[in-house]
Design a protein around this motif. Structure first.
Motif: not given
Length: 318
Positions: A158-162, A184-188
């Motif tokens: 979730a740190a990546l998401d924020l 290589v992570v989900p865009p949103h």
């Protein structure tokens, strides 16, 4: 150029610090303009996880930054250092946008920045945060919370998401998606998604949704239904719902709506198409429907979003 200060002291978690540094210090390909000016701020030398590091500046530099990132705090049973708490509070009072990653929320709470606000942290520590800081509205079920000038995230991924959310706010969806592809992570993943799901994304080619999701993204202009998705996946609607809940933490219809809104954001940012045309291109049908869902999801009408984004993206002197 937006200045980003990473606040570090003894006891910080190295993963969250590394995530923030990787995203804000690495320029994605094709960025049309300045990226971020990143600095690490802390005492003379600090231990982060099992590593020793030398910060670029002292904590007194935080109030001069546009954005302050507070990584995870390793031991939530110990109060964070007063110098860090005071510096984070001073940065916010000076107008900085302050974001915590994982248990960094305990630093923001100690600084009083979360009083009267909704916030989150790693699900394993939400009860502790709520008990220690009763003025904070702790939400244990979301990936991140955006209060404008104060943002908090759950743990690890979730740190990546924020961080990607902040990039999206500053540079738009297209740039954030480019940064996500590089990582290589989900865009949103929207902040309101559940923290704990069985599998955050379909990681294998043989996952039941592995072929379905790209198929849907290529057809967002069409009036797709749950039955259409179930038929394409060759399963019942009920079975499809179970797979979606396990893989994304939400329902097929909510996931589809999120993708339509995200596509609308991209079109508002990158084209001059009218709201009617964007409603058609995103499968919303009418401008009225698009405005209703967009306003409820993003918080502002499409036209306001476009004006705000373009004003924010316009080049500035210096």
């Amino acid at each position: 150029m937006v200045s980003v200060a990473l606040a570090v002291t003894e006891g910080m978690l190295h993963f969250e610090l590394s995530v923030a540094y990787e995203i804000f210090a690495s320029v994605p390909d094709g960025v049309p303009g300045p990226w971020y000016d990143v600095s690490v701020c802390g005492p003379d030398a600090v231990r982060v996880g099992r590593f020793r590091m030398e910060p670029d500046h002292g904590l007194d530099r935080l109030p001069h930054a546009d954005t302050v990132i507070v990584p995870g705090w390793a031991d939530v049973d110990v109060e964070p250092p007063a110098a860090l708490v005071d510096a984070v509070r001073a940065a916010h009072e000076a107008g900085a946008r302050v974001a915590s990653l994982c248990t960094g929320a305990f630093v923001l709470a100690a600084a009083g920045l979360l009083d009267g606000r909704r916030a989150t942290t790693h699900w394993a520590h939400t009860d502790v945060l709520a008990a220690r800081h009763p003025k904070v509205e702790v939400d244990p079920d979301v990936l991140y919370v955006d209060n404008g000038s104060v943002l908090t995230s759950a743990g690890k991924a979730a740190a990546l998401d924020l961080c990607l959310h902040l990039v999206r706010l500053d540079h738009g969806s297209a740039v954030a998606n480019t940064a996500a592809r590089r990582l290589v992570v989900p865009p949103h993943r929207a902040g309101g998604q559940a923290q704990f799901v069985t599998a955050p994304v379909p990681a294998r080619d043989d996952h039941p949704l592995g072929a379905l999701l790209p198929w849907v993204l290529e057809r967002l202009d069409q009036p797709l239904t749950v039955e259409d998705l179930a038929r394409k996946a060759n399963m019942s609607a009920r079975h499809l719902g179970r797979h979606f809940r396990a893989a994304t933490g939400t329902t097929p219809l909510q996931w589809l709506l999120t993708q339509r809104i995200r596509r609308a954001q991209e079109l508002l940012e990158a084209t001059d198409a009218g709201v009617d045309a964007i409603a058609e291109a995103t499968g919303m049908g009418t401008a009225t429907t698009l405005r209703r869902h967009f306003n409820r999801t993003v918080g502002v009408p499409p036209d306001t979003y476009r004006r705000t984004f373009r004003a924010r993206s316009a080049p500035t002197a210096g």
